[in-house]
Design a protein around this motif. Sequence first.
Motif, PDB file in Angstrom:
ATOM      1  N   UNK A  20       4.960  -6.879   0.298  1.00 57.60           N
ATOM      2  CA  UNK A  20       4.942  -6.388  -1.074  1.00 57.60           C
ATOM      3  C   UNK A  20       4.094  -5.114  -1.113  1.00 57.60           C
ATOM      4  N   UNK A  21       4.672  -4.035  -1.609  1.00 59.60           N
ATOM      5  CA  UNK A  21       3.942  -2.778  -1.763  1.00 59.60           C
ATOM      6  C   UNK A  21       3.517  -2.674  -3.226  1.00 59.60           C
ATOM      7  N   UNK A  22       2.206  -2.563  -3.429  1.00 61.86           N
ATOM      8  CA  UNK A  22       1.615  -2.535  -4.770  1.00 61.86           C
ATOM      9  C   UNK A  22       0.910  -1.189  -4.950  1.00 61.86           C
ATOM     10  N   UNK A  23       1.160  -0.536  -6.082  1.00 64.65           N
ATOM     11  CA  UNK A  23       0.518   0.761  -6.299  1.00 64.65           C
ATOM     12  C   UNK A  23      -0.916   0.598  -6.801  1.00 64.65           C
ATOM     13  N   UNK A  24      -1.617   1.710  -6.954  1.00 60.99           N
ATOM     14  CA  UNK A  24      -3.031   1.713  -7.345  1.00 60.99           C
ATOM     15  C   UNK A  24      -3.286   1.015  -8.676  1.00 60.99           C
ATOM     16  N   UNK A  25      -2.292   1.047  -9.554  1.00 61.02           N
ATOM     17  CA  UNK A  25      -2.479   0.436 -10.874  1.00 61.02           C
ATOM     18  C   UNK A  25      -2.133  -1.057 -10.869  1.00 61.02           C
TER      19      UNK A  25
END
Length: 188
Positions: free
Chosen positions: A156-161
């Motif tokens: 799972x790729x999760x962004x900074x937010x």
Amino acid sequence: MPTTKKITPKAPLKTSKASSASIKPAAAAGNDSLALEGKKAPNFQLADADGKSIALKDLIGKRNLVLYFYPKDMTPGCTIEACSFRDNDASIRAMGAQIVGISADSSASHVKFRDKHSLNFPLLSDPDNKVTRAYGVYKKKKLYGREFMGIERTTVVIDKSGVVRKVFPKVKVKGHTDEVIAALKSLS
């Protein structure tokens, strides 16, 4: 006449402080990790290999996150995957992301796995599979005709937010790190 043996249930497993934090699964996720794309990542707090408590909020904010779920320490596929992430850690960090692995193995097992393969990123322990369930990766699996519950290899790729930007379900280990790097490039 055959005798019957009385089976007594085992005592419930005790949860560690680190894994007992409330986890908020994405409402629409159910048991499908792909349903998380575009939604806030389920929060968690788990122990790392050294027993230190790490929460999702500790991992995002300044960097994107590559959160990979894997079935078991020291198994061939999981070792290849972990070593590929290890070998590409500098490239992933250069793109403003960090890697974290999660399995149901104990912190002690993670220490052996990390040390044996010189892994340079945190491995988190989810012995009760609360986080794997929240992310929809704890599923019914089949192996050699036998059905059982286990972790489906997923990244799972999760962004900074804290928003899930890409889910890779049923990961095939060969070439997977390149897929993850391509997904990170699209976040730039």
